[in-house]
Write a protein that holds these residues in place. Sequence first.
Motif, short mmCIF file in Angstrom:
data_model
loop_
_atom_site.label_atom_id
_atom_site.label_comp_id
_atom_site.label_asym_id
_atom_site.label_seq_id
_atom_site.Cartn_x
_atom_site.Cartn_y
_atom_site.Cartn_z
N UNK A 1 -75.01 90.21 50.68
CA UNK A 1 -76.41 88.58 51.01
C UNK A 1 -75.00 87.94 52.45
N UNK A 2 -75.84 88.17 53.40
CA UNK A 2 -74.74 88.28 54.54
C UNK A 2 -75.66 87.04 55.45
N UNK A 3 -75.52 86.01 55.70
CA UNK A 3 -76.39 84.31 56.19
C UNK A 3 -76.04 83.88 57.72
N UNK A 4 -75.32 85.07 58.38
CA UNK A 4 -75.98 84.97 59.53
C UNK A 4 -75.88 85.85 60.19
N UNK A 5 -76.51 85.70 61.51
CA UNK A 5 -77.14 87.36 62.54
C UNK A 5 -76.90 87.21 63.91
N UNK A 6 -76.64 88.66 64.07
CA UNK A 6 -76.53 88.34 65.82
C UNK A 6 -78.25 88.87 66.32
N UNK A 7 -78.42 88.20 67.28
CA UNK A 7 -79.53 88.52 67.10
C UNK A 7 -80.05 88.97 68.73
N UNK A 8 -78.94 89.59 69.05
CA UNK A 8 -79.19 90.06 70.40
C UNK A 8 -78.93 91.64 70.30
N UNK A 9 -78.47 91.82 69.03
CA UNK A 9 -77.63 92.59 68.15
C UNK A 9 -78.85 93.70 67.51
N UNK A 10 -79.29 92.53 66.85
CA UNK A 10 -80.31 92.69 65.92
C UNK A 10 -79.65 93.21 64.74
N UNK A 11 -78.42 92.54 63.61
CA UNK A 11 -77.86 93.02 62.42
C UNK A 11 -78.11 91.39 62.10
N UNK A 12 -77.59 91.56 60.81
CA UNK A 12 -76.85 90.94 59.93
C UNK A 12 -76.05 91.24 59.57
N UNK A 13 -75.41 89.63 59.13
CA UNK A 13 -73.14 89.41 58.97
C UNK A 13 -72.82 88.64 58.23
N UNK A 14 -71.89 88.70 57.71
CA UNK A 14 -71.54 87.99 57.25
C UNK A 14 -70.50 86.49 58.11
N UNK A 15 -70.46 85.38 57.45
CA UNK A 15 -69.99 84.52 58.24
C UNK A 15 -68.38 85.01 58.98
#
Length: 311
Positions: free
Chosen positions: A30-44
């Motif tokens: 359940x990651x709730x952050x994202x790197x929009x330049x790379x396009x991945x969902x990541x954890x805090x």
Amino acid sequence: MGDRDRNKKILLELLKEGENSRCADCGTADPDWASYTIGVFICLNCSGIHRNLSGISRVKSIWLDFWDDDLVEQMRTHGNWMARKHYEANVPPFYYKPQASDCVVLKEQWIRAKYEREEFTDIVTEQRESPISELNATFQPEKIGNPNGLQITYLKDGRTRCMFVYHKNGKDIVDWFNAIRAARFRYLKIAFPTTSDTEQKEPFKRRWFTLDIQDRKLLYFKEPLDAYAQGEVFIGHSEYGYNILEGLPPGVKGNKWNLGITIETPERKFVFTCKDTQDLKEWIVAFKEVIFKPMCLQDYTVEASLRRKQR
């Protein structure tokens, strides 16, 4: 621009799709952050590391930040699966992929290796290794008192010898860690050609015990920084008389802690205690991973070697 509620709904739906439901870098659910330049969902936690990748990764909170339409579309057309296919295309089998519970230096250098240095997008060059069978390494920052502390174990005169090292540069210490894993992997592929290319696990450790999942050995020490292990216990498959039981045997009480685990082997039982419920659960999960993992030719060799030493 864009509609805040609509775009948040789209992002939450994307989080439910396949690999997006876990952090792209450490596997946290359940990651709730994202790197929009790379396009991945990541954890805090991993988002904090991404913030230090200047010019490469820019992060936003799924819940707290406003998302423009173009950024939402970026996440829709990319995602964790596509990123893994690109950034992890050629990860060597020996290279350790950190999990959520691993130390910061391992996770930081894994993220930098993938996105900053792009080490795995092209074919990895062959490394020079020495064929050594009993060499292993595990990060022990708390035990050593340094965030980049590494414990290296190897056999010397039939006993497990420990060395404790650290380096001020996180990349250098992780490079050493993976070089040791590369040497071990190459040896095993030569000595045991049927060994699979499945991912190698970092030894599971707590306080004065280290569970080497790869070699199925539990090492125990009198003091945290002892040069030699006081003893070793081989943990075989459940089909061969090995078992893990939660709790202490009847009539046995812990000295300081009453939460215990009993390890059953064909020859005898071993008992040790844990300081709290969380510690107990983590150890049981790690032990069960070993006893339910099929044994290979290398495992039988390790088991026979330990039995010869204990006679």
